[in-house]
Design an enzyme around this catalytic site. Structure first.
Site, PDB file in Angstrom:
ATOM      1  N   GLU A   1      -5.602 -10.862  -1.405  1.00 10.14           N
ATOM      2  CA  GLU A   1      -6.420 -10.696  -0.184  1.00 10.14           C
ATOM      3  C   GLU A   1      -7.900 -10.695  -0.554  1.00 10.14           C
ATOM      4  OE1 GLU A   1      -5.132  -7.397   2.272  1.00 10.14           O
ATOM      5  OE2 GLU A   1      -3.037  -7.740   1.784  1.00 10.14           O
TER       6      GLU A   1
ATOM      7  N   GLU B   1       0.821  -1.228   0.000  1.00 10.11           N
ATOM      8  CA  GLU B   1       0.000   0.000   0.000  1.00 10.11           C
ATOM      9  C   GLU B   1       0.852   1.275   0.000  1.00 10.11           C
ATOM     10  OE1 GLU B   1      -2.730  -0.518   3.273  1.00 10.11           O
ATOM     11  OE2 GLU B   1      -3.390  -2.461   2.525  1.00 10.11           O
TER      12      GLU B   1
HETATM   13  O1  G3I Z   1      -3.544  -8.439  18.738  1.00 13.04           O
HETATM   14  C1  G3I Z   1      -4.587  -7.726  19.378  1.00 13.04           C
HETATM   15  C2  G3I Z   1      -5.134  -8.525  20.468  1.00 13.04           C
HETATM   16  O2  G3I Z   1      -4.147  -8.692  21.449  1.00 13.04           O
HETATM   17  C3  G3I Z   1      -6.373  -7.823  21.058  1.00 13.04           C
HETATM   18  O3  G3I Z   1      -6.970  -8.657  21.971  1.00 13.04           O
HETATM   19  C4  G3I Z   1      -7.374  -7.479  19.961  1.00 13.04           C
HETATM   20  C5  G3I Z   1      -8.540  -6.680  20.480  1.00 13.04           C
HETATM   21  O4  G3I Z   1      -9.237  -6.059  19.434  1.00 13.04           O
HETATM   22  O5  G3I Z   1      -6.729  -6.734  18.980  1.00 13.04           O
HETATM   23  C6  G3I Z   1      -5.683  -7.475  18.389  1.00 13.04           C
HETATM   24  O6  G3I Z   1      -5.101  -6.845  17.302  1.00 13.04           O
HETATM   25  C7  G3I Z   1      -5.918  -6.654  16.161  1.00 13.04           C
HETATM   26  C8  G3I Z   1      -5.459  -7.593  15.051  1.00 13.04           C
HETATM   27  O7  G3I Z   1      -6.145  -7.291  13.872  1.00 13.04           O
HETATM   28  C9  G3I Z   1      -5.681  -9.064  15.372  1.00 13.04           C
HETATM   29  O8  G3I Z   1      -7.051  -9.313  15.532  1.00 13.04           O
HETATM   30  C10 G3I Z   1      -5.772  -5.216  15.750  1.00 13.04           C
HETATM   31  O9  G3I Z   1      -6.337  -4.389  16.748  1.00 13.04           O
HETATM   32  C11 G3I Z   1      -6.427  -4.987  14.438  1.00 13.04           C
HETATM   33  O10 G3I Z   1      -6.114  -3.673  13.988  1.00 13.04           O
HETATM   34  C12 G3I Z   1      -5.904  -5.986  13.427  1.00 13.04           C
HETATM   35  O11 G3I Z   1      -6.569  -5.747  12.210  1.00 13.04           O
HETATM   36  C13 G3I Z   1      -5.952  -6.298  11.062  1.00 13.04           C
HETATM   37  C14 G3I Z   1      -5.615  -5.158  10.113  1.00 13.04           C
HETATM   38  O12 G3I Z   1      -5.124  -5.691   8.897  1.00 13.04           O
HETATM   39  C15 G3I Z   1      -4.550  -4.246  10.672  1.00 13.04           C
HETATM   40  O13 G3I Z   1      -3.342  -4.924  10.830  1.00 13.04           O
HETATM   41  C16 G3I Z   1      -6.939  -7.242  10.427  1.00 13.04           C
HETATM   42  O14 G3I Z   1      -7.109  -8.386  11.282  1.00 13.04           O
HETATM   43  C17 G3I Z   1      -6.417  -7.724   9.079  1.00 13.04           C
HETATM   44  O15 G3I Z   1      -7.387  -8.463   8.403  1.00 13.04           O
HETATM   45  C18 G3I Z   1      -6.067  -6.501   8.229  1.00 13.04           C
HETATM   46  O16 G3I Z   1      -5.484  -6.968   7.035  1.00 13.04           O
HETATM   47  C19 G3I Z   1      -5.151  -5.952   6.089  1.00 13.04           C
HETATM   48  C20 G3I Z   1      -3.890  -6.406   5.381  1.00 13.04           C
HETATM   49  O17 G3I Z   1      -2.872  -6.661   6.321  1.00 13.04           O
HETATM   50  C21 G3I Z   1      -3.441  -5.379   4.350  1.00 13.04           C
HETATM   51  N1  G3I Z   1      -4.507  -5.096   3.404  1.00 13.04           N
HETATM   52  C22 G3I Z   1      -5.774  -4.687   4.020  1.00 13.04           C
HETATM   53  C23 G3I Z   1      -6.253  -5.745   5.028  1.00 13.04           C
HETATM   54  C24 G3I Z   1      -7.597  -5.392   5.610  1.00 13.04           C
HETATM   55  O18 G3I Z   1      -7.539  -4.221   6.334  1.00 13.04           O
END
Ligand code: G3I
Length: 356
Positions: free
Chosen positions: A270, A165
């Site tokens: 994705e 990105e």
């Molecule tokens: O790890 C913590 C956990 O300890 C806590 O209990 C929980 C509470 O909400 O949060 C957890 O972290 C979250 C993580 O996902 C695991 O569930 C983050 O807050 C959350 O921001 C994170 O979101 C991910 C996001 O990327 C940001 O990294 C999504 O799962 C994931 O599907 C999404 O994937 C992205 C790709 O990497 C890049 N392209 C877009 C795609 C969708 O946004």
């Protein structure tokens, strides 16, 4: 004479019946569910690798999740476990626990592992965002992170999203600490550093929105062309394809073709198809929405089948079942498997697309 006429009439009738029968394997184009679908037992038998993004918790705790992965998928991407914020705990300090678990699972089950992602404007830990130093210090910081991680997984992770990105929807560079402190050169340096650490890894530039923003699509392909002209070790384009039921068939297929026109690997990296793109709270998953979703899944595989076989790196779905998708609580039902682990009509659409 009468006998000859009877024989001719009989042959004509048989021919007519055959022409009208459902056994004809030629796909019609009206997008209905009667289209033929690839006669395979599971996605592992597809013409190219089909992957899923996985999370470590269900992988450890949900037997059905593990079973469906083993049965259907030939490639794995860690949805979050290889992100910088998860792995990097300070200069030279790493936590590979979850990522290693996923990699071991993949290898035990004969799956390719795609690494996601080395450099991204999000998920950058605070010890890096608060780092101060010269341009060379920043280059060294990035180099050490990339090379330590790629070296850790060398021989186990086949490919990497090296940068993720980096272009905005309007075609300009997306702000991030690396752009601020190194300049646009950070992109080619990231590829060079990764390549030095593992010359066999297939290196991708991964990006969303290529199927809906023309300006972005043009800017991405221009950047890729420039990098390739400079012999930067860039081997593929990832089209994330977080898409939805309102997106256009032509744009989806055009974006896939445009990536392949660079003569490098193409990864739909994705994939998910939202049926509730406006995040309305009161949406239910109706048959009509399922039908639209099925069509979009078919366009994706058709698009991939339309490019040279040697460039078809694979299609990765962003999750395993609806329940584990990042969009499930929108509410949304974006994947080919339901929260009950059943194949949805989206799965059939996906298979239909294997007919060009
Ligand atoms: O790890 C913590 C956990 O300890 C806590 O209990 C929980 C509470 O909400 O949060 C957890 O972290 C979250 C993580 O996902 C695991 O569930 C983050 O807050 C959350 O921001 C994170 O979101 C991910 C996001 O990327 C940001 O990294 C999504 O799962 C994931 O599907 C999404 O994937 C992205 C790709 O990497 C890049 N392209 C877009 C795609 C969708 O946004």
């Amino acid at each position: 004479m009468k006998k000859t006429l009877t024989v001719i009439l009989f042959a004509f009738t048989i021919t007519l019946l055959w022409a009208c029968s459902d056994d004809d394997n030629t796909p019609n184009t009206n997008g209905n569910t009667e289209l033929p679908k690839l006669d395979i037992a599971n996605l592992r038998e597809a013409p190219f690798k089909i992957g899923a993004a996985v999370s470590v918790n269900p992988l450890k705790n949900d037997t059905k999740y593990r079973d469906i992965l083993i049965k259907e998928f030939s490639s794995i991407t860690a949805e979050n476990a290889m992100k910088m914020s998860v792995i990097s705990k300070g200069k030279g300090q790493y936590n590979f626990t979850d990522a290693d678990y996923i990699v071991d699972f993949a290898h035990q089950n004969n799956m390719r592992v795609h690494g996601h992602t080395l450099i991204w404007y999000r998920e950058t830990p605070s010890w890096i965002t608060s780092f101060t130093g010269t341009k060379d210090d920043w280059k060294n910081l990035m180099k050490q992170y990339i090379q330590d991680v790629v070296t850790h997984f060398k021989g186990k992770v086949a490919s990497w999203d090296v940068v993720n990105e980096v272009i905005m929807d309007d075609g300009t560079y997306r702000p991030c600490v690396w752009l601020t402190n190194i300049g646009t050169e950070y992109i080619e340096l990231a590829f060079q550093y990764a390549h030095e650490a593992d010359p066999d890894a297939i290196l991708f530039y991964n990006e969303y929105g290529q199927e809906y923003s023309h300006a972005k699509n043009v800017a991405i392909n221009k950047l890729v062309d420039e990098l390739l002209a400079k012999n930067v070790p860039l081997h593929g384009i990832g089209l994330q394809m977080h898409t939805d039921i309102n997106k256009l068939e032509d744009r989806i297929k055009y974006a896939i073709r445009a990536a392949a026109a660079r003569n490098i690997q193409v990864h739909v990296s994705e994939l998910d198809v939202s049926v509730n793109p406006e995040n309305k709270a009161d949406v239910t998953f109706t048959d009509a929405l399922a039908k639209k979703q099925q069509d979009i899944y078919r366009y994706i595989t058709q698009g991939m089948m339309g490019i040279p076989q040697g460039l078809q790196f694979g299609i990765t779905m962003w999750g395993v079942t609806d329940q584990y998708s990042w969009r499930y609580n929108s509410p949304d039902w974006v994947l080919p498997f339901s929260d009950k682990y059943e194949r949805k009509s989206a799965y059939d659409g996906f298979l239909q697309g294997f007919y060009k």
